[in-house]
Design a protein around this motif. Sequence first.
Motif, short mmCIF file in Angstrom:
data_model
loop_
_atom_site.label_atom_id
_atom_site.label_comp_id
_atom_site.label_asym_id
_atom_site.label_seq_id
_atom_site.Cartn_x
_atom_site.Cartn_y
_atom_site.Cartn_z
N THR A 161 -27.48 -3.67 2.10
CA THR A 161 -28.87 -3.30 1.87
C THR A 161 -29.73 -3.91 2.97
OG1 THR A 161 -30.68 -3.32 0.24
CG2 THR A 161 -29.35 -5.31 0.41
N THR A 162 -30.98 -3.49 3.03
CA THR A 162 -31.99 -4.18 3.82
C THR A 162 -32.91 -4.90 2.84
OG1 THR A 162 -33.47 -2.27 3.84
CG2 THR A 162 -31.88 -2.46 5.66
N GLN A 166 -36.01 -4.55 2.14
CA GLN A 166 -37.14 -3.83 1.57
C GLN A 166 -36.82 -3.28 0.18
OE1 GLN A 166 -36.24 -0.56 4.83
NE2 GLN A 166 -38.05 0.02 3.67
N ASP A 167 -37.83 -3.13 -0.64
CA ASP A 167 -37.65 -2.79 -2.05
C ASP A 167 -36.96 -1.45 -2.24
OD1 ASP A 167 -38.83 -5.14 -2.77
OD2 ASP A 167 -40.80 -4.28 -3.23
N GLU A 195 -27.28 -8.55 3.35
CA GLU A 195 -28.63 -8.15 3.74
C GLU A 195 -28.64 -7.89 5.25
OE1 GLU A 195 -32.33 -9.93 2.06
OE2 GLU A 195 -32.67 -10.56 4.14
N SER A 249 -32.12 -8.38 8.48
CA SER A 249 -32.79 -9.40 7.68
C SER A 249 -34.03 -9.95 8.37
CB SER A 249 -31.81 -10.53 7.38
OG SER A 249 -32.38 -11.49 6.54
N GLU A 267 -40.12 -10.85 10.20
CA GLU A 267 -39.38 -10.26 9.08
C GLU A 267 -39.91 -8.85 8.86
OE1 GLU A 267 -40.02 -13.23 6.11
OE2 GLU A 267 -38.60 -14.63 7.05
N PHE A 282 -38.70 -5.97 7.75
CA PHE A 282 -38.49 -5.28 6.48
C PHE A 282 -38.62 -6.22 5.29
CE2 PHE A 282 -35.91 -2.90 9.62
CZ PHE A 282 -36.57 -1.69 9.55
N GLY A 283 -39.27 -7.36 5.50
CA GLY A 283 -39.28 -8.38 4.47
C GLY A 283 -38.07 -9.28 4.66
N HIS A 284 -37.87 -10.20 3.75
CA HIS A 284 -36.73 -11.11 3.89
C HIS A 284 -36.38 -11.71 2.54
CE1 HIS A 284 -34.77 -15.05 4.78
NE2 HIS A 284 -34.10 -14.28 5.62
N GLY A 295 -34.73 -10.39 0.05
CA GLY A 295 -34.56 -9.49 -1.09
C GLY A 295 -33.10 -9.34 -1.49
#
Length: 392
Positions: free
Chosen positions: A259-260, A262-263, A288, A291, A303, A305-307, A309
């Motif tokens: 996955t990445t 992001q939600d 992840e 990341s 970050e 795509f966010g981080h 998650g």
Amino acid sequence: MPLEANDVLAALSRVRYPGFTRDIVSFGVVKDLRVEGGDVAFRVELGPGNPAVAAAIERDARAAVESLPGVRSIAIRVGGSAAPVAAGAPLPMAGIGAPGAAPSGPAAGLDPALVPGVRHLVAVASGKGGVGKSTVAVNLAVALAKRGARVGLVDADIYGPSIPLMMGVDERPALDASGSRLVPFERFGVRFMSIGFLVEKDQAVIWRGPMVMKAVEQLLRDVAWGELDVLIVDMPPGTGDAQLTLSQKVRLAGAVVVTTPQDVALADATKGVAMFRKVGVPVLGIVENMSFFTCPHCGERSEIFGHGGGREEARRLGVPFLGEIELDPAIRDGGDAGRPIVEASPESPRTAAFLSIADHVLQAIGAEASPSPKPGVLGWIQKWTGGGAEGR
């Protein structure tokens, strides 16, 4: 003190799943546990596999529960998706030491002859496309080879095969001496095969579900894989026909879900974990990908795509978190050039991350590195691709 469900779970958490380092509770196969006084009942839900595994789990689980003080009787139901015991219904008790339900045999359609020389099959999957699943599969395979394992890689992403490009091979495979099986290519210590070698480079594969399932089966059966410690299966994204075919035809040692952070990717990864659990395939963990990004000029970390998650979702789902892979142009360059980052830059932090994931996978599956054509995959593929690869 009266016997409680937590006492039983604690005992069962000491029962290892045969061939793995993890226990049957963390694998999520213990279902519908009920404790009433000294009477214990639960179900062990297993997918397709060796009946000896079911027998071993029932034996060890029964012995673990029997060791608890206050246990009067034990009922264990081993098998597939049996109906749970309804709340308030009498427990189907059997005395301690009495045999429970007979272990389930191989599921209908299970074919142990598909890959007879392969010790462990590991699926690399994702809930959605675009998360770098194939990148992880390729680099994981090369990392496992660098750890000394005999490794194969099969490209089961029928609609979007990318292994030929990422492994740097653009030619047709040869047939073995029997004329009935394809000889896999080998680079970087990994044997690999893809449907991309069997269709024209720019030709779209437009097949319906049964044809996809048949192609996946043929890529396993009609390739001369030889003796392998691990066969990595690069799955198509989602939870469709290819995943069902594998879970029904072979005993997967486990699945790695990519996955990445992001939600939107995490939501689909959750569905992927649920799918493998539903068909009785152990989830080895979550990776992840993308990341974070480190600027090559100033060193600042972003970050994008966010981080975190993936780690948090793994914790929530009760599965291992295998590691983070940085968003790095060098990884993309390696894939485009047919030289994976693990091979192209063996001392890089990105390679270290993939090697760590490989170590986790080997530990989880309990693997140690070891020392006129007959109608088959080639004829079958050519039959369906000669007219534009359109599904019928």
